[in-house]
Scaffold this motif. Structure first.
Motif, PDB file in Angstrom:
ATOM      1  N   THR A  93      47.684  24.507  14.024  1.00 13.44           N
ATOM      2  CA  THR A  93      47.148  24.705  12.631  1.00 13.44           C
ATOM      3  C   THR A  93      47.263  23.549  11.540  1.00 13.44           C
ATOM      4  OG1 THR A  93      49.239  25.863  12.006  1.00 13.44           O
ATOM      5  CG2 THR A  93      47.077  27.242  13.072  1.00 13.44           C
ATOM      6  N   ARG A 101      47.319  28.613   4.162  1.00 13.33           N
ATOM      7  CA  ARG A 101      48.262  29.004   3.113  1.00 13.33           C
ATOM      8  C   ARG A 101      48.416  30.097   2.888  1.00 13.33           C
ATOM      9  NH1 ARG A 101      48.914  24.439  -1.334  1.00 13.33           N
ATOM     10  NH2 ARG A 101      50.317  25.972  -2.170  1.00 13.33           N
ATOM     11  N   ASN A 102      47.733  31.127   3.477  1.00 13.32           N
ATOM     12  CA  ASN A 102      47.734  32.579   3.461  1.00 13.32           C
ATOM     13  C   ASN A 102      48.573  33.236   4.559  1.00 13.32           C
ATOM     14  OD1 ASN A 102      46.255  32.359   1.126  1.00 13.32           O
ATOM     15  ND2 ASN A 102      44.441  33.105   1.940  1.00 13.32           N
ATOM     16  N   GLY A 103      48.998  32.283   5.574  1.00 15.04           N
ATOM     17  CA  GLY A 103      49.622  32.572   6.553  1.00 15.04           C
ATOM     18  C   GLY A 103      48.603  33.381   7.730  1.00 15.04           C
ATOM     19  N   GLU A 104      47.539  33.041   7.724  1.00 20.45           N
ATOM     20  CA  GLU A 104      46.528  33.532   8.582  1.00 20.45           C
ATOM     21  C   GLU A 104      46.245  32.449   9.532  1.00 20.45           C
ATOM     22  OE1 GLU A 104      43.514  34.668   6.051  1.00 20.45           O
ATOM     23  OE2 GLU A 104      44.419  36.636   5.582  1.00 20.45           O
ATOM     24  N   ASP A 105      47.167  31.992  10.529  1.00 21.87           N
ATOM     25  CA  ASP A 105      47.037  31.039  11.422  1.00 21.87           C
ATOM     26  C   ASP A 105      45.835  30.950  12.179  1.00 21.87           C
ATOM     27  OD1 ASP A 105      49.856  29.436  11.022  1.00 21.87           O
ATOM     28  OD2 ASP A 105      50.165  31.563  11.092  1.00 21.87           O
ATOM     29  N   MET A 106      45.320  32.170  12.728  1.00 19.24           N
ATOM     30  CA  MET A 106      43.988  32.102  13.680  1.00 19.24           C
ATOM     31  C   MET A 106      43.082  31.750  12.935  1.00 19.24           C
ATOM     32  SD  MET A 106      45.694  32.163  16.397  1.00 19.24           S
ATOM     33  CE  MET A 106      44.163  32.339  17.274  1.00 19.24           C
ATOM     34  N   TYR A 107      42.954  31.520  11.644  1.00 19.77           N
ATOM     35  CA  TYR A 107      41.501  31.425  10.783  1.00 19.77           C
ATOM     36  C   TYR A 107      41.714  29.891  10.249  1.00 19.77           C
ATOM     37  CZ  TYR A 107      40.595  36.319  11.211  1.00 19.77           C
ATOM     38  OH  TYR A 107      40.379  37.595  11.547  1.00 19.77           O
ATOM     39  N   TYR A 296      51.848  33.320  13.034  1.00 13.16           N
ATOM     40  CA  TYR A 296      52.973  32.701  13.270  1.00 13.16           C
ATOM     41  C   TYR A 296      54.153  33.797  13.200  1.00 13.16           C
ATOM     42  CZ  TYR A 296      56.876  29.121  13.305  1.00 13.16           C
ATOM     43  OH  TYR A 296      57.917  28.358  13.557  1.00 13.16           O
ATOM     44  N   ARG A 297      53.809  34.338  11.799  1.00 11.02           N
ATOM     45  CA  ARG A 297      54.810  35.342  11.452  1.00 11.02           C
ATOM     46  C   ARG A 297      55.026  36.591  12.576  1.00 11.02           C
ATOM     47  NH1 ARG A 297      54.575  38.608   5.473  1.00 11.02           N
ATOM     48  NH2 ARG A 297      56.730  39.246   5.727  1.00 11.02           N
ATOM     49  N   ASP A 298      53.817  36.966  13.109  1.00 11.54           N
ATOM     50  CA  ASP A 298      53.961  38.066  14.011  1.00 11.54           C
ATOM     51  C   ASP A 298      54.688  37.520  15.119  1.00 11.54           C
ATOM     52  OD1 ASP A 298      52.037  39.884  13.044  1.00 11.54           O
ATOM     53  OD2 ASP A 298      50.363  38.566  13.782  1.00 11.54           O
TER      54      ASP A 298
END
Lengths: 343, 343, 343, 343
Positions: A93, A101-107, A296-298
Motif C-alpha cells: 500500500t 490515511r484512513n487505515g483502509e489498506d485494501m482500498y 493491517y490493523r485487523d
C-alpha cells in the motif's frame, strides 16, 4: 531460487528456478519465506477463475499468505531489521492516498497484491514486498505455522469484526465451511463475542473439528432433514448471521434458507452466484455483506489474539516443492485447517 | 360505508359498500379516514404479486397509508380521544413480544398489516386499527395531505436513517426512482446528512422535481451515455450509496453499475431480482440492505421533520370513488409525488 | 408478612410485620420472593444518601433485586401464570411513553422503583410489581441464587454492553471493585469481548476471586507502586476502559490515573465526586459515561448468558430476618460476591 | 522574516525578525503563510496556561491555524508542488505508528504541534511543516480567509462528527459560545444532522450571529430566567447534547444545568474545571466527551463542505504585525468569527 508458479490455466502449478528478488525501491523489503499458506484463491487462479479482473496472465509465482524473516531492506525502511521474523499483510500500500490515511489498506489507490495480481508471490524462497506490509512476529514464535493468519486469518477476522455489532447474547452465527478460514472464524466468534456458533460442512470430521473449536452444534446441508433441523435448533427463527466461507455451489441458497428475518448474510468465499428476489430482500429485511481480505490493523489485532492463546491455526506442512500435491489435497478436501508450504 | 377493495387478481379495485368497522377489542381504535395514499404495493397486490406470502386471498379493502380522526376507541385506549387527528403506523403490534419491547415494530410476533395481509385497509370511510398504531397529528395540520408519510414517508425515512452512518461530507447518494417514496427520500438525505444527492429516473420531469427538492444532478439510465456520465460526475468511483426505490425491471443492474467499491446498495422497491456473482461481492466488498417499512419511532421523527418544514409531501388528491383511476395513473407514471384518496 | 424496612436514617433496617400486598390494578403482579439481593444502594439509603432526589422519606421496605414465584396477577396479565419462577426487572414501566416504545425502560416517564423510590421493595415475603417487570426463569433454575442478576447483574451488563464498541483485541479493561457488580462485570467482559481484564481492589482475596473469574492481573490502589505498576503492565499507556463499580472515596482519581489517552471512564458506583480540569478532558480526549441500571432487554440477554453457563453469580445466603447482619457484612467488606436474603 | 512570538508569560506577543525556515528533512515542507488564525489557545499560552504540559518555554513563534502556498519541499515530498495553495493540518505526524495507520492523527506517537508545543508556528511569513500536514486547496479559493478551518474548523468538525450518532430529528444541540469555533459548529450541526440548534452566549450580537447561521433560539446564561427558559423551550427535558466551546468560568455548570437525562456533554473549550457528583453521573446517566483538534480526514471533509458552500468562515483580517492588537481584541470579545493575521 525455487518458486512455484502459475504457468497455464488448468495445469498444476510448476516448480521452477527463478531469480531471487532484490531491493528496487527505498521502501522495498525482501523476505526469506518461512511458510506460505495454500488458499482456494490459488485454485481459482489455476482454474482460470481469478478474482481480480482482467485476470493477470501467467506466468507468475503464486502465494499470498506468508511469514518469514527480513532478508534485505531499502534505504527508507526503519521499522524492521534484517533477521526479524515477520508476517506479511497481503497487500502493498502507498500510505498517502485517502484510503491509506484512513487505515483502509485494501482500498489503497495504488495497491499491489503479490501472488494474485500478477506480481510474484510467496510460494518461493524469497519475496519482495514493501515497508507497510510487514508486521513483526514475537521472537519466540516459529513463523511458518503462523502463515495462515496472513490471509485466511485476516480475512476471517475482518468478516467477524464487521458483524460484532450484530452479536448479542443468544445470537446464533452459522459458520458455513470449516476449512482454512472457517476454523479460525469459529474461534474468533467465540472469543470476540457472546454469540453461539452453529457449524455447517459436508464432512463429518470437519464438524467434529468445529465442535472442538467451540461450535455448539453441527449440520450437514446434504442431510435430508436440513434446513428444518437447523431452524428447530435455533428456536425456529434461524441464524442471526451466516458467515459463508464457501461462496460457491449452492452455498448462497443454503445461507438464505437458514437466515432469520433481519439477519445478516456475510460472504467471504466466492465462485458461485447470489440470486434473490427483491421482494425477499424487503419483506425479510436481509443484509448482505461482501468481505475482501482485511486491513493491517485487523492483522495486528489477530496476532494479539494468537499471542494470548485465544486463536490457534491448524496447519499441515508440505515442502515447497510439493505444492502441486498440497493444492490437490486442498481441492479434494483432504486438509483439516490450512496447508502451508515450507521452502 | 364505501370502500375500495381488491376483489380479483388482474382486475381494477372495486368500489363497494361494506359495513363500518366497530370496536371489537379493548385496544381497538376506529379511525375516520381523511386520506389514504396509493402505493405501488397496491398494484402488486392487484397484479397477483403480493409482497407477503402466501398471498392473502381477495376480497379485502386496500390501503395501508392513512390519516384521519379518531372515531371510537376501546376501553383500554387512553392515548387518543374521539376527534383527534392522527396518522397511522401501518402495522398493528402486540407491545409485549421481544421485538415490540425493543422498538422494532415491524418484527412484532403477532403483527397485522391492514390493506396488505388481508385485514381491511384504509381505502374506505373508516378503518379499524389498534392503540399502538396511532400517532397524534398537530391540531392545525390538515390530515389528508399527510397520509403519504404513513408508508411512503416512513419507509423512506427508515431506509435513509439506516445509511446515515455511511454518509460523510462528499458522500454521494444515488436515489433511484423519484416517485412517492423517492421524492421524500431526496429531502431526507439532504436534511439529515451532509451527503450529495444524485437522482435517477426515466422521466425528465421527475428529475426536475428532484432538483427542486435538493438533488444536485439528474441521470436517466436509458441515456446511452449512462453509466459513464454518472461515474464521471461522481469523480470516477460511483455512488457511496444507492437507494433503490424501484427494485424491479433492471434497477438492481443499474444500481450495481454505479455503486463504488465498498458502497451500500439499499433496496426499498421490489418486484425484480437481484443477481450478483459472489466474487463481485468480495472484490467490490459491497453491502446490500433490504428495507421493510419502518418502526413507530421512525414515524414520530419523520413527523417532527415535517413539523419543522424540513420535509414536505407532494400529494395529488382523488375522491375515494376514483381509486381505480388513481391506481391507473400511478401505473402509467402520471403522478408527481403521491396520489391520495379522499373519502 | 415479614418485611425488612428503612425506618430512620442512620439506623439499621428493621424487621417488621406488614400487610401482604394485593393486586390493585389489572396489570399488577404479586410475587412471592425467593431471594432479594443486598446492594450498596441500600446502605446509601440507610445512611441518608439516597440516589434519587428528593430522598423518599421512611418508612418503606428495602430491596430492589428480586426473584420469586408468581403469586397472583391482575386481569390484564397474560405473560405469566401463578407458580411461574421469575426474575424481576427493578423498575415498573408504562409501556407507552417514547422511552418504553424504544426499549429504554429506565427512562420511562412514569417509572416506579420499588425499594428505592419509596414504594415497598423485595426484602419481604411478597412484592407487588407490574406486568412489564417480570421475566420467566427456566423451570430447573432455583430462583433465590439468581436474584443478584436482577440489579447487580443487569447494571454490570448494561455498563459492559455500552463499552463493547471500544473493545478490540489487546484492549485492557480495568475493573475497579470486585464486589457484587464487579465479579459479574469481570465475567461479562471476558465472555462478550476480546479484551483483557485487569482487576483493582483493596482486598487481596477479591483480587484472587477476580483471577478465578478471568482477570489477567490484579492491583491494589493502596500499593505504593501504584499506579506505576499498572501503567507498566499495560504497556505504558494505561487502560482503554475503566469500569468503576466503586464510585466513591478516591475511585475517580484512581480511574483517571490509569486511563489511557482517548480512553473511556465508565462509572457505575456512586457516593463520591468526579473533578477534572477541562484542559485534561481536551488534551487527553477522555470519555466519561454514567450508567443507571439497565433495560429489560439487558436482563433477557444476561439470563441467556447465565443459561449458557458463561456467567455465574456468587451468592451468600442469609435468612430474611438477618438482613441487618447482611447489611453490616456488606458494609464491612465481608461478602465475596453478593448477599441474598431468603424469606 | 517577520514572526510574532511568545517571549514571556503575561506579556503581549512580540513582533520580531527571525530566520526563514528551511528544508531539513526529506519530508519537510516550507509554506509561505497566507493567513494565520488567532485562537484562544494563544491567549492561554501567553497567560502561562498552556494546554500541553510541561509547558514549552518561550521563546517560540505562535500560530497553529494556517494556510498558504508551498514555498519549498524536501526530496521525499511528491503530493504538493511549489506554488500550490494549501491548508495545514495543525500536527506533524509520522505515518507509521499504529495511530497514524488508523487515521488518528492526533494520537501519533511522534507528533509535533507547531505554535503550541514549542516548535515555531504560523504567525510568520514562513512555516516549516511536513508532508502529511498539507492539504491542497482548490485553485480559486483565496487561502487567507480559509485559515480558521485549520484549527477552529477542524476542531468543531471533529466534535460535531462524534455526536452525529446521537442526533435524530427533534434532538436539540446547545452550542455554548458563538466564537471562532462555535460559529462553525452551529453551521455544521445544521448541515450534517437533523438536529435543532439552540445557541448560548453572553453577547446579544453573537446570538444574532448564531441565528443567521441557523440557530433556532438564543439564550444568555446571565439572564435571570436562565436555565428555566431554556428548559421550557426544549420541551422540559433540556438539550440532548451540549457542545461547550468555552470550557472555562462556569460553562461546565451551565452545561450540566441544561443537559437532559441520558444526554451528552461535549467539551471543546478549556481553562475551567468540571466537577460532578458520581451519583448525578449515574442517575442522570450522562456522557461527557473531551475533544482534541481533529484528524486529517476531518479536515478533508470540512473543506468539502466549504467547497459546497454549506459552511463558511467569518474572518476578520489583521496585518501580521498587528497580532498584539488581534490577540487583545479576542481577549475582549470584540471579534465576530475569527481573527486572521495576514503577513
Amino acid at each position: 531460487m525455487k518458486a512455484v508458479r502459475f504457468v497455464r490455466e488448468h495445469s498444476p502449478p510448476a516448480v521452477q528456478v527463478v531469480e531471487k528478488p532484490t531491493v528496487q525501491d527505498p521502501l522495498d523489503v525482501i523476505v526469506r519465506i518461512a511458510g506460505a499458506g495454500v488458499c482456494r484463491t490459488d485454485i481459482h487462479i489455476l482454474d482460470g477463475a481469478a478474482p481480480l479482473q482482467p485476470a493477470p496472465p501467467p506466468p507468475f509465482t503464486l502465494g499470498h499468505e506468508d511469514t518469514g524473516w527480513i532478508d534485505a531492506v531499502g534505504t527508507g525502511v526503519s521499522n524492521v531489521s534484517v533477521g526479524d521474523p515477520v508476517i506479511l499483510h497481503p497487500a502493498l500500500t502507498c500510505g498517502v492516498c485517502p484510503a491509506c490515511r484512513n487505515g483502509e489498506d485494501m482500498y489503497c489507490a495504488r495497491t499491489r497484491f503479490p501472488g494474485v495480481d500478477g506480481m510474484d508471490g510467496g510460494y518461493a524462497e524469497y519475496l519482495r514486498t514493501s515497508v507497510r506490509a510487514v508486521l513483526p512476529l514475537a521472537k519466540g514464535v516459529p513463523p511458518a505455522a503462523q502463515a495462515p493468519l496472513a490471509d485466511a486469518g485476516i480475512t476471517a477476522f475482518h468478516a467477524v469484526r464487521r458483524i460484532l455489532p450484530e452479536l448479542r447474547p443468544g445470537s446464533i452465527v452459522a459458520v458455513l465451511g470449516i476449512g482454512g478460514l472457517g476454523h479460525i472464524g469459529v474461534q474468533l466468534v467465540r472469543t470476540m463475542s457472546p454469540a453461539r456458533v452453529f457449524a455447517l460442512d459436508l464432512a463429518p470430521e470437519r464438524l467434529e473439528f468445529a465442535a472442538r473449536l467451540g461450535a455448539e452444534k453441527g449440520f450437514t446441508p446434504a442431510d435430508p432433514g436440513f434446513p428444518a433441523n437447523f431452524l428447530k435448533s435455533s428456536g425456529g427463527n434461524g441464524a442471526d448471521v451466516v458467515l459463508d466461507f464457501v461462496g460457491e455451489q449452492n452455498s448462497p441458497e443454503v445461507a438464505l434458507q437458514i437466515l432469520r428475518r433481519g439477519g445478516t448474510y456475510s460472504i467471504v468465499g466466492y465462485g458461485g452466484n447470489l440470486s434473490v428476489p427483491t421482494v425477499a430482500m424487503i419483506t425479510r429485511e436481509i443484509r448482505i455483506l461482501g468481505n475482501f481480505v482485511g486491513n493491517y490493523r485487523d492483522l495486528v489485532e489477530l496476532l494479539e489474539l494468537q499471542r494470548q492463546g485465544r486463536v490457534a491455526v491448524s496447519a499441515k506442512e508440505y515442502p515447497l516443492t510439493e505444492a502441486p500435491r498440497a493444492v490437490e489435497d486442498l481441492r479434494r478436501g483432504r486438509i483439516l485447517g490450512r496447508a502451508v508450504l515450507i521452502p
